[in-house]
Design a protein around this motif. Structure first.
Motif, PDB file in Angstrom:
ATOM      1  N   GLY A  75      36.890 -20.897  45.013  1.00 48.58           N
ATOM      2  CA  GLY A  75      36.043 -22.036  44.689  1.00 48.58           C
ATOM      3  C   GLY A  75      35.307 -21.898  43.379  1.00 48.58           C
ATOM      4  N   MET A  76      35.599 -20.850  42.631  1.00 49.17           N
ATOM      5  CA  MET A  76      34.897 -20.602  41.371  1.00 49.17           C
ATOM      6  C   MET A  76      35.678 -21.161  40.188  1.00 49.17           C
ATOM      7  SD  MET A  76      33.568 -16.687  41.935  1.00 49.17           S
ATOM      8  CE  MET A  76      32.746 -16.713  40.333  1.00 49.17           C
ATOM      9  N   THR A  77      34.962 -21.609  39.161  1.00 54.53           N
ATOM     10  CA  THR A  77      35.552 -22.042  37.902  1.00 54.53           C
ATOM     11  C   THR A  77      35.604 -20.848  36.971  1.00 54.53           C
ATOM     12  OG1 THR A  77      34.759 -24.303  38.155  1.00 54.53           O
ATOM     13  CG2 THR A  77      35.317 -23.591  35.932  1.00 54.53           C
ATOM     14  N   ILE A  78      36.814 -20.498  36.513  1.00 53.26           N
ATOM     15  CA  ILE A  78      36.977 -19.275  35.722  1.00 53.26           C
ATOM     16  C   ILE A  78      37.102 -19.534  34.226  1.00 53.26           C
ATOM     17  CG2 ILE A  78      38.017 -18.040  37.666  1.00 53.26           C
ATOM     18  CD1 ILE A  78      40.729 -18.477  36.372  1.00 53.26           C
ATOM     19  N   HIS A  79      37.459 -20.755  33.832  1.00 49.99           N
ATOM     20  CA  HIS A  79      37.525 -21.111  32.420  1.00 49.99           C
ATOM     21  C   HIS A  79      37.003 -22.540  32.238  1.00 49.99           C
ATOM     22  CE1 HIS A  79      39.800 -17.649  30.962  1.00 49.99           C
ATOM     23  NE2 HIS A  79      40.662 -17.816  31.940  1.00 49.99           N
ATOM     24  N   VAL A  80      36.258 -22.757  31.162  1.00 52.98           N
ATOM     25  CA  VAL A  80      35.863 -24.095  30.737  1.00 52.98           C
ATOM     26  C   VAL A  80      36.236 -24.218  29.263  1.00 52.98           C
ATOM     27  CG1 VAL A  80      33.978 -25.717  30.369  1.00 52.98           C
ATOM     28  CG2 VAL A  80      33.981 -24.273  32.412  1.00 52.98           C
ATOM     29  N   PHE A 136      57.332 -17.045  22.241  1.00 54.72           N
ATOM     30  CA  PHE A 136      56.357 -17.589  21.301  1.00 54.72           C
ATOM     31  C   PHE A 136      55.383 -16.520  20.812  1.00 54.72           C
ATOM     32  CE2 PHE A 136      57.655 -21.020  24.165  1.00 54.72           C
ATOM     33  CZ  PHE A 136      58.150 -21.935  23.238  1.00 54.72           C
ATOM     34  N   GLY A 137      55.628 -15.269  21.159  1.00 53.25           N
ATOM     35  CA  GLY A 137      54.807 -14.182  20.650  1.00 53.25           C
ATOM     36  C   GLY A 137      53.432 -14.072  21.261  1.00 53.25           C
ATOM     37  N   VAL A 138      53.243 -14.611  22.473  1.00 49.70           N
ATOM     38  CA  VAL A 138      51.953 -14.518  23.138  1.00 49.70           C
ATOM     39  C   VAL A 138      52.160 -14.007  24.562  1.00 49.70           C
ATOM     40  CG1 VAL A 138      50.903 -16.353  21.774  1.00 49.70           C
ATOM     41  CG2 VAL A 138      52.095 -16.924  23.892  1.00 49.70           C
ATOM     42  N   GLU A 139      51.077 -13.525  25.154  1.00 48.47           N
ATOM     43  CA  GLU A 139      51.139 -13.048  26.528  1.00 48.47           C
ATOM     44  C   GLU A 139      50.777 -14.171  27.478  1.00 48.47           C
ATOM     45  OE1 GLU A 139      48.638  -9.677  26.945  1.00 48.47           O
ATOM     46  OE2 GLU A 139      49.772  -8.425  25.549  1.00 48.47           O
ATOM     47  N   GLY A 140      51.418 -14.172  28.631  1.00 51.18           N
ATOM     48  CA  GLY A 140      51.095 -15.179  29.627  1.00 51.18           C
ATOM     49  C   GLY A 140      52.216 -15.376  30.617  1.00 51.18           C
ATOM     50  N   GLY A 141      51.886 -15.942  31.763  1.00 54.29           N
ATOM     51  CA  GLY A 141      52.871 -16.157  32.808  1.00 54.29           C
ATOM     52  C   GLY A 141      53.415 -17.565  32.849  1.00 54.29           C
ATOM     53  N   GLU A 142      52.731 -18.525  32.194  1.00 58.70           N
ATOM     54  CA  GLU A 142      53.206 -19.896  32.165  1.00 58.70           C
ATOM     55  C   GLU A 142      52.595 -20.621  30.985  1.00 58.70           C
ATOM     56  OE1 GLU A 142      51.690 -20.935  36.082  1.00 58.70           O
ATOM     57  OE2 GLU A 142      50.355 -22.394  35.169  1.00 58.70           O
ATOM     58  N   TRP A 170      47.072 -15.967  34.744  1.00 55.70           N
ATOM     59  CA  TRP A 170      45.892 -16.154  35.583  1.00 55.70           C
ATOM     60  C   TRP A 170      45.439 -14.857  36.229  1.00 55.70           C
ATOM     61  CZ3 TRP A 170      44.627 -20.423  33.638  1.00 55.70           C
ATOM     62  CH2 TRP A 170      45.531 -21.465  33.434  1.00 55.70           C
ATOM     63  N   LEU A 171      46.372 -13.963  36.594  1.00 61.29           N
ATOM     64  CA  LEU A 171      45.990 -12.699  37.215  1.00 61.29           C
ATOM     65  C   LEU A 171      45.231 -11.797  36.254  1.00 61.29           C
ATOM     66  CD1 LEU A 171      49.209 -11.878  39.289  1.00 61.29           C
ATOM     67  CD2 LEU A 171      47.059 -12.883  40.093  1.00 61.29           C
ATOM     68  N   GLN A 172      45.557 -11.904  34.958  1.00 60.76           N
ATOM     69  CA  GLN A 172      44.887 -11.100  33.942  1.00 60.76           C
ATOM     70  C   GLN A 172      43.727 -11.839  33.268  1.00 60.76           C
ATOM     71  OE1 GLN A 172      45.662  -7.886  33.432  1.00 60.76           O
ATOM     72  NE2 GLN A 172      47.213  -8.030  35.045  1.00 60.76           N
ATOM     73  N   ASP A 173      43.441 -13.037  33.755  1.00 58.74           N
ATOM     74  CA  ASP A 173      42.343 -13.837  33.218  1.00 58.74           C
ATOM     75  C   ASP A 173      42.528 -14.097  31.721  1.00 58.74           C
ATOM     76  OD1 ASP A 173      40.006 -15.315  33.478  1.00 58.74           O
ATOM     77  OD2 ASP A 173      38.716 -13.633  32.938  1.00 58.74           O
ATOM     78  N   LYS A 174      43.784 -14.401  31.332  1.00 56.72           N
ATOM     79  CA  LYS A 174      44.084 -14.671  29.930  1.00 56.72           C
ATOM     80  C   LYS A 174      44.462 -16.137  29.754  1.00 56.72           C
ATOM     81  CE  LYS A 174      45.723 -10.017  28.782  1.00 56.72           C
ATOM     82  NZ  LYS A 174      46.877  -9.206  28.312  1.00 56.72           N
ATOM     83  N   CYS A 175      43.953 -16.732  28.681  1.00 58.33           N
ATOM     84  CA  CYS A 175      44.238 -18.133  28.364  1.00 58.33           C
ATOM     85  C   CYS A 175      44.191 -18.266  26.851  1.00 58.33           C
ATOM     86  CB  CYS A 175      43.225 -19.050  29.044  1.00 58.33           C
ATOM     87  SG  CYS A 175      43.614 -20.793  28.952  1.00 58.33           S
ATOM     88  N   GLU A 176      45.345 -18.414  26.224  1.00 56.58           N
ATOM     89  CA  GLU A 176      45.436 -18.375  24.764  1.00 56.58           C
ATOM     90  C   GLU A 176      46.038 -19.663  24.229  1.00 56.58           C
ATOM     91  OE1 GLU A 176      47.530 -15.696  21.208  1.00 56.58           O
ATOM     92  OE2 GLU A 176      47.440 -14.951  23.277  1.00 56.58           O
ATOM     93  N   LEU A 177      45.406 -20.230  23.195  1.00 52.85           N
ATOM     94  CA  LEU A 177      45.920 -21.435  22.554  1.00 52.85           C
ATOM     95  C   LEU A 177      47.178 -21.103  21.770  1.00 52.85           C
ATOM     96  CD1 LEU A 177      45.428 -24.456  21.901  1.00 52.85           C
ATOM     97  CD2 LEU A 177      44.154 -23.690  19.886  1.00 52.85           C
ATOM     98  N   LEU A 178      48.264 -21.824  22.073  1.00 55.82           N
ATOM     99  CA  LEU A 178      49.547 -21.598  21.421  1.00 55.82           C
ATOM    100  C   LEU A 178      49.792 -22.569  20.270  1.00 55.82           C
ATOM    101  CD1 LEU A 178      52.327 -20.156  21.409  1.00 55.82           C
ATOM    102  CD2 LEU A 178      53.094 -21.860  23.071  1.00 55.82           C
TER     103      LEU A 178
END
Length: 284
Positions: A93-98, A120-126, A144-152
């Motif tokens: 129920g928590m918000t992890i990124h805004v 694309f030279g970035v890390e991520g699952g989707e 999401w498991l690694q709490d990573k969110c990168e602008l491509l």
């Protein structure tokens, strides 16, 4: 209607089905869930089998305009009328990124897809994208498991000067193109009435398909290279991709503001002001 979900005093603005587990078909009834976004900025997760609300979250201060599950179903992405995008966990129920990159313009579409992100030279699952009413599209790589969110990538499509306010303009709509890796399709108010196929690898528009008017809704078939496109003059078009003769259909009483292919690709749901039509696509 086989069952109804609890009624809220707030207006439901958008909803999305939780994707089925990978390798499982059909989806077990007990795991069928729907997330709905409301005008008070809340998200509510409903169990379809139990017809009850299981979780309520409040990640937004403005009305919700778009919502989707991550491709693995482990996260919920939501977008508001103020352009804020939130990523929340239905488990905690928590918000992890805004994310405030689209702040100031309503979010029109959120979409997630399983893609080969390492190309694309970035890390991520989707990969996932957000589209806002001001013709901007952001593409993100996430783990999401690694709490990573990168602008491509960040796209901004040009348009002539329009009337004041975005409410009177056709919506900006972008979706990943499933038949060509690293490509997305965009329609919206622009210099021409057309659908644009943009390559994330080449950073350019690969091709264009002319349209009879500015599109008001868009859906891509998961089973065959077809697009369904709705227009403001009650017209629905089935457009082969990447090229081919389109098929136009009438039958709606107003703007076709919603197109959605079924997961099988054999049926198409479309909606206008007071009509919801289900189409059988025997030749698709």
């Amino acid at each position: 209607v086989t069952r109804s979900l609890p009624i809220s005093l707030q207006s439901c603005q958008c909803l999305a089905w939780k994707p089925r587990p990978i390798g499982v078909w059909p989806c077990p009834r007990e795991s069928q869930h729907v997330v709905a976004g409301y005008s008070d900025g809340t998200l509510r997760v409903f169990s379809v089998s139990r017809t009850e609300m299981e979780l309520k979250m409040h990640p937004h201060a403005a009305a919700l305009t778009a919502v989707t599950y991550s491709a693995d179903g482990e996260m919920i992405l939501s977008g508001g009328k103020d352009g804020i995008v939130a990523v929340s966990s239905p488990r905690t129920g928590m918000t992890i990124h805004v994310l405030a990159d689209h702040k100031g313009s309503p979010i029109t579409i959120l979409q997630c897809t399983r893609k080969q992100y390492h190309d694309f030279g970035v890390e991520g699952g989707e990969l996932w994208l957000a589209t806002s009413s001001d013709r901007r599209v952001s593409i993100w790589a996430s783990d999401w498991l690694q709490d990573k969110c990168e602008l491509l990538d960040w796209l901004s499509f040009p348009a002539p000067a329009g009337p004041e306010g975005l409410d009177s303009l056709p919506p900006s709509l972008a979706v990943f193109y499933p038949w060509e890796h690293g490509v997305l399709v965009y329609v919206g108010f622009g210099l021409q009435k057309e659908a644009l196929f943009y390559s994330l690898r080449k950073k350019q528009v690969l091709r264009k398909i002319s349209l009879p008017a500015f599109a008001t809704s868009l859906s891509l078939s998961p089973a065959a290279p077809f697009m369904a496109i709705g227009f403001g003059d009650r017209l629905l078009r089935l457009q082969p991709c990447p090229a081919g003769d389109p098929q136009d259909y009438a039958g709606h009483d107003d703007t076709v503001h919603l197109c959605r292919f079924a997961p099988s690709g054999r049926r198409l749901l479309t909606a206008s002001h007071s009509a919801v039509l289900v189409w059988e696509l025997t030749g698709a």
